[in-house]
Motif scaffolding. Structure first.
Motif, PDB file in Angstrom:
ATOM      1  N   ALA A  35      66.898  -6.349 120.363  1.00 44.47           N
ATOM      2  CA  ALA A  35      65.967  -5.555 121.265  1.00 44.47           C
ATOM      3  C   ALA A  35      66.192  -4.398 121.652  1.00 44.47           C
ATOM      4  N   ASP A  36      67.566  -4.041 122.424  1.00 44.27           N
ATOM      5  CA  ASP A  36      67.944  -2.975 122.788  1.00 44.27           C
ATOM      6  C   ASP A  36      67.892  -1.950 121.764  1.00 44.27           C
ATOM      7  N   ARG A 170      67.113  -4.601 131.519  1.00 41.01           N
ATOM      8  CA  ARG A 170      66.876  -5.449 130.340  1.00 41.01           C
ATOM      9  C   ARG A 170      65.515  -5.849 130.315  1.00 41.01           C
ATOM     10  N   LYS A 171      64.990  -6.095 131.606  1.00 44.63           N
ATOM     11  CA  LYS A 171      63.603  -6.633 131.700  1.00 44.63           C
ATOM     12  C   LYS A 171      62.596  -5.759 131.272  1.00 44.63           C
ATOM     13  N   GLU A 174      62.608  -5.363 127.199  1.00 39.97           N
ATOM     14  CA  GLU A 174      62.088  -6.298 126.905  1.00 39.97           C
ATOM     15  C   GLU A 174      60.294  -6.491 127.238  1.00 39.97           C
ATOM     16  N   SER A 178      57.488  -6.345 124.124  1.00 41.55           N
ATOM     17  CA  SER A 178      56.294  -7.202 124.096  1.00 41.55           C
ATOM     18  C   SER A 178      55.136  -6.660 124.302  1.00 41.55           C
ATOM     19  N   TYR A 184      61.744  -8.025 116.933  1.00 43.74           N
ATOM     20  CA  TYR A 184      63.437  -7.710 116.852  1.00 43.74           C
ATOM     21  C   TYR A 184      63.951  -9.024 116.576  1.00 43.74           C
ATOM     22  N   THR A 186      67.209 -12.037 117.307  1.00 44.27           N
ATOM     23  CA  THR A 186      68.167 -12.363 118.280  1.00 44.27           C
ATOM     24  C   THR A 186      69.384 -12.839 118.038  1.00 44.27           C
TER      25      THR A 186
END
Length: 227
Positions: A35-36, A170-171, A174, A178, A184, A186
């Motif tokens: 994700a990052d 982080r949130k 994300e 989304s 991405y 995991t």
């Protein structure tokens, strides 16, 4: 939560403030496919940075490592970004250098990034660390024993390595992904609690939040005070 435009502006402003990278700079992006790093690549492209991506395949997760590589190849083709992939023999390096797997991966990764930066005459190597990573790192140092320096968090710039996403949570990352329907991969090892960092993320921080629900909000201020 921030919308897509807000997170891009935040990263652009932070990059400018700390002289990390600017529009039309040539920057190497460390791209795992998580994700990052996917968010980092997309955000840098959106603010006009000339990106070239590097992906390390350490082969430590079997089919999953290959899935990550295939995902990254596909993503870069879609985005029209030049990608270089390297396969590493981690076990050999561990034995030769007498270091842990984690350390071997880190040393191999950064040595290759720097070699590629020189070959491509890039201004910087961008990595996707964000605010939550920074808090975890600070706690990790605290638990293992550290001087005051270890409590100050990661630097926005360390030599040629830059961290444009350090002010992002982080949130928010994300939500950015989304919200735009961006895919991405995991890494399954991130979900296990056997690594110290994951114990901090999944066990310790939730406990600290029980004691103080705004723990994650106050930590950046603490790190600033230590600096």
């Amino acid at each position: 939560e921030m919308n897509a435009c807000e997170i891009e502006i935040k990263v652009a402003e932070y990059a400018k403030e700390h002289n990390l990278c600017a529009k039309d700079d040539a920057v190497i992006v460390a791209l795992s496919g998580g994700a990052d790093s996917v968010a980092l690549l997309r955000i840098l492209l959106s603010i006009g940075v000339q990106c070239c991506a590097l992906h390390c395949n350490f082969g430590l997760r079997g089919a999953e490592s290959d899935r990550d590589e295939a995902f990254v190849r596909n993503l870069c083709t879609q985005l029209g970004v030049l990608l270089k992939v390297k396969h590493f023999d981690v076990a050999k390096y561990e034995q030769e250098q007498k270091v842990s797997t984690e350390m071997a991966c880190r040393e191999l990764r950064y040595a290759w990034f720097e070699q590629m930066r020189q070959e491509n005459q890039a201004q910087a190597i961008a990595v996707a660390h964000h605010e939550d990573d920074n808090i975890e790192t600070c706690l990790l140092h605290l638990i293992r024993g550290t001087g005051i320096q270890g409590l100050t968090g990661m630097k926005p710039k360390n030599g040629f390595v830059v961290r444009p996403m350090l002010p992002c949570k982080r949130k928010d990352i994300e939500a950015y992904l989304s919200g735009q329907g961006i895919e991405y991969v995991t890494d399954s090892s991130n979900l296990q609690t056997n690594y110290t960092r994951n114990k901090i993320r999944h066990c310790l921080i939730p406990l600290l939040q029980e004691i103080n629900p705004s723990f994650l909000q106050i930590m950046p201020g603490n790190m600033q005070n230590f600096r």
